[in-house]
Design an enzyme around this catalytic site. Structure first.
Site, PDB file in Angstrom:
ATOM      1  CE  LYS A 174      -3.442  -2.356   2.905  1.00 31.15           C
ATOM      2  NZ  LYS A 174      -4.138  -2.324   4.224  1.00 31.15           N
ATOM      3  CG  HIS A 175       0.132   4.563  -2.456  1.00 30.58           C
ATOM      4  ND1 HIS A 175       1.184   4.557  -3.347  1.00 30.58           N
ATOM      5  CD2 HIS A 175      -0.991   4.359  -3.210  1.00 30.58           C
ATOM      6  CE1 HIS A 175       0.725   4.366  -4.574  1.00 30.58           C
ATOM      7  NE2 HIS A 175      -0.579   4.243  -4.515  1.00 30.58           N
ATOM      8  CD  GLU A 176       5.369   4.893   4.695  1.00 29.35           C
ATOM      9  OE1 GLU A 176       4.546   4.764   5.622  1.00 29.35           O
ATOM     10  OE2 GLU A 176       6.336   4.133   4.523  1.00 29.35           O
TER      11      GLU A 176
END
Length: 584
Positions: free
Chosen positions: A219-221
């Protein structure tokens, strides 16, 4: 639930009771978040007070236990809980005279290893790869090959998965999707490494968009830093810039006028932006799409606008003949003749820096780069993204932005923030321009692979040094942290560093040594727009998605997401075999 553990707190202390709070170690300068009140023990019944809470297992947590009356802290524990684990935290007095309190963490039931599905999936794909390699080696044996040709239709088997790549007709194409024509007008051979690089980026993008098995690193940070999901979009922008250099030069060499090329640039940019707004719009989940909730920024919108700026910039200064430069410093022939382009990019970056650090934002400190919410100890809860978020809210309106930014999970920010917003588009142009530079290198040194590779290395090192200076080699403490949501300049230099090195490796393996055909990433790389739009449109349809027996299982999510991604690779391979390439 998935990514959670059960924590039972046993309080053997007398009144007044305890407050349990927690803070994720991935949440920089965050406030502790209240979890539960733990009642005091019942001394008459000799029964401890208890409270049960669910705790996050994705990142290490710091637990804080303090008195519900007053400010006394009894203990602070840092621990990384395991998924589906069962834990007890026992709080008791060791010495009544000194009032010494102990906090002991006990594992009642061990957690599961949630990463085993990744290992199993890796072994499965390695097994498939081994079978394909063995099949290819067997096909080199004449009796085996003759038997296979006899059993199967020769016309269907004369080009195996790793056979020599054909050359679809792209003489009139300047596009960020199909691979551009080769660097030579005499040879129609393609640079397979570019298709492979694009396809690799796209396959990872499809996988993480489908959920990535619900693992946090797919997932995106939340804010500063990098995960696997944060790598792919900049790489796609980078290789788009590389494709612009090769395709545009090819078109001009084949006699297309600059006005004709400009019309194609304008049309393709318009179509990309329109597809992003109408077809691939995440605000559909809010109900029927209307102007009231239409998200204006987006991935395809950013690709379209970035393509427009970089392609027009290159068209303005490119030459139909990319022969050796006759000026001074021939080693810089891919840079010096294009000094107006570099001035333009530097001006753009100066604008980004000035707006980011000098623009006054109401109720926020000037130059703020934080996530808002509970970050920065809750001082600026409505300042998510600083100037970048403010500009989008001012010019686009909150309802026309992305409503669920990644900062909302850990930092609990409530303001809409769009990672594909207006200000960040400036740095996506810079990223594409660096990709354009890679394309120029391959053009100017087309028969000199050592020169190409050495320049890729130099550019990678230079970008890496700039990133190290900007970030101070730190996730949080640098001048400009690496941040995908902001598309900070350090994010661009870091990802371009990775891109130059990765392109170097793929170029060496695929185009120089020819040890690897580029399969299977080659095929989606040649139909990237079709695969990207298709995977978004059909994301909720079988066989790309189905009802799970256990929605709280990483293994089931990973199986579904890998199956969907693999299907798009197979679809792109079938389209490649049928010579179907969707161009805009």
């Amino acid at each position: 639930r998935m990514d959670q553990a059960l924590l039972l707190v046993r309080n053997e202390l007398p009144a007044p009771g305890l407050n349990l709070a927690a803070r994720s170690d991935s949440c920089h300068q965050c406030l502790y978040q209240f979890l539960a009140f733990v009642p005091p023990s019942n001394e008459s019944l000799r029964k401890p007070g208890t409270a049960s809470v669910m705790v996050d297992t994705q990142h290490p947590l710091t637990l804080l236990l303090n008195s519900s009356v007053g400010d006394r802290d009894f203990c602070k524990i840092q621990y990384h809980f395991g998924e589906f684990g069962n834990y007890s935290l026992v709080v008791k007095t060791l010495s009544t005279s000194t009032q010494t309190v102990s906090c002991d963490l006990i594992i009642n039931e061990g957690p599961i290893n949630s990463y085993l599905p990744i290992l199993f999936a890796f072994l499965v794909y390695m097994g498939i790869l081994a079978i394909l390699i063995a099949g290819r080696l067997l096909m080199k044996i004449d009796p085996v090959r003759n038997w296979v040709y006899k059993k199967l239709n020769p016309r269907a088997t004369d080009r195996m998965i790793n056979s020599e790549l054909g050359s679809p007709n792209t003489t009139d194409s300047i596009n960020c999707d199909p691979t551009p024509q080769s660097w030579s007008t005499g040879s129609r051979q393609r640079l397979r490494s570019l298709d492979t690089f694009r396809g690799l980026s796209l396959v990872i993008m499809v996988f993480v968009n489908y959920g990535g098995g619900k693992y946090w690193f797919f997932k995106h940070e939340s804010w500063n830093g990098l995960t696997v999901a944060d790598l792919v979009f900049p790489w796609f922008v980078f290789i788009m810039g590389t494709s612009i250099a090769l395709a545009l030069g090819s078109m001009l060499r084949w006699g297309s006028s600059k006005w004709k090329v400009l019309r194609k640039i304008l049309w393709r940019s318009f179509v990309l932006i329109l597809l992003g707004i109408i077809v691939v719009n995440p605000n559909y989940c809010l109900g029927p799409l209307s102007w009231d909730n239409l998200r204006i920024p987006g991935v395809l919108q950013r690709l379209g606008f970035t393509y427009l700026v970089v392609a027009a910039l290159e068209l303005l200064f490119t030459r139909a003949d990319s022969g050796t430069w006759e000026g001074r410093f021939p080693a810089l022939q891919d840079i010096l003749p294009y000094w107006p382009q570099w001035i333009f990019i530097l001006v753009l970056e100066t604008i980004w820096l000035c707006l980011t650090f000098l623009l006054p934002v109401p109720d926020c400190p000037r130059g703020y780069l934080g996530p808002g919410g509970i970050g920065d100890f809750g001082k600026y809860p409505n300042c998510t993204g600083g100037a970048a978020g403010y500009i989008d809210r001012l010019l686009l309106g909150e309802k026309h932005m992305y409503q669920h930014p990644s900062s909302g999970v850990i930092y609990q920010s409530t303001m809409p923030y769009d990672p594909e917003g207006i200000l960040g588009t400036i740095n996506s142009i810079v990223m594409a321009f660096l990709g354009l530079q890679a394309g120029k290198i391959t053009l100017f040194y087309k028969d000199q692979p050592k020169q190409i590779m050495s320049r890729f290395i130099i550019w990678g090192i230079v970008m890496g040094i700039i990133s190290a200076i900007l970030t101070k080699c730190s996730k949080e403490e640098g001048f400009i942290p690496i941040n995908k949501n902001l598309w900070s300049i350090s994010y661009v230099t870091t990802l371009s560093c990775f891109a130059f090195i990765l392109l170097l490796l793929i170029y060496y393996l695929v185009d120089v040594k020819k040890w690897w055909s580029g399969a299977p990433f080659l095929y989606p790389g040649m139909n990237s727009i079709l695969v990207y739009i298709g995977h978004q449109v059909f994301a909720n349809y079988f066989p790309f998605k189905w009802k799970m027996q256990d929605s709280q299982s990483h293994a089931e999510h990973l199986t579904q997401n890998l199956t969907a991604t693999t299907l798009w690779v197979i679809i792109s391979y079938i389209l490649y075999r049928r010579k179907i390439f969707w161009k805009i």
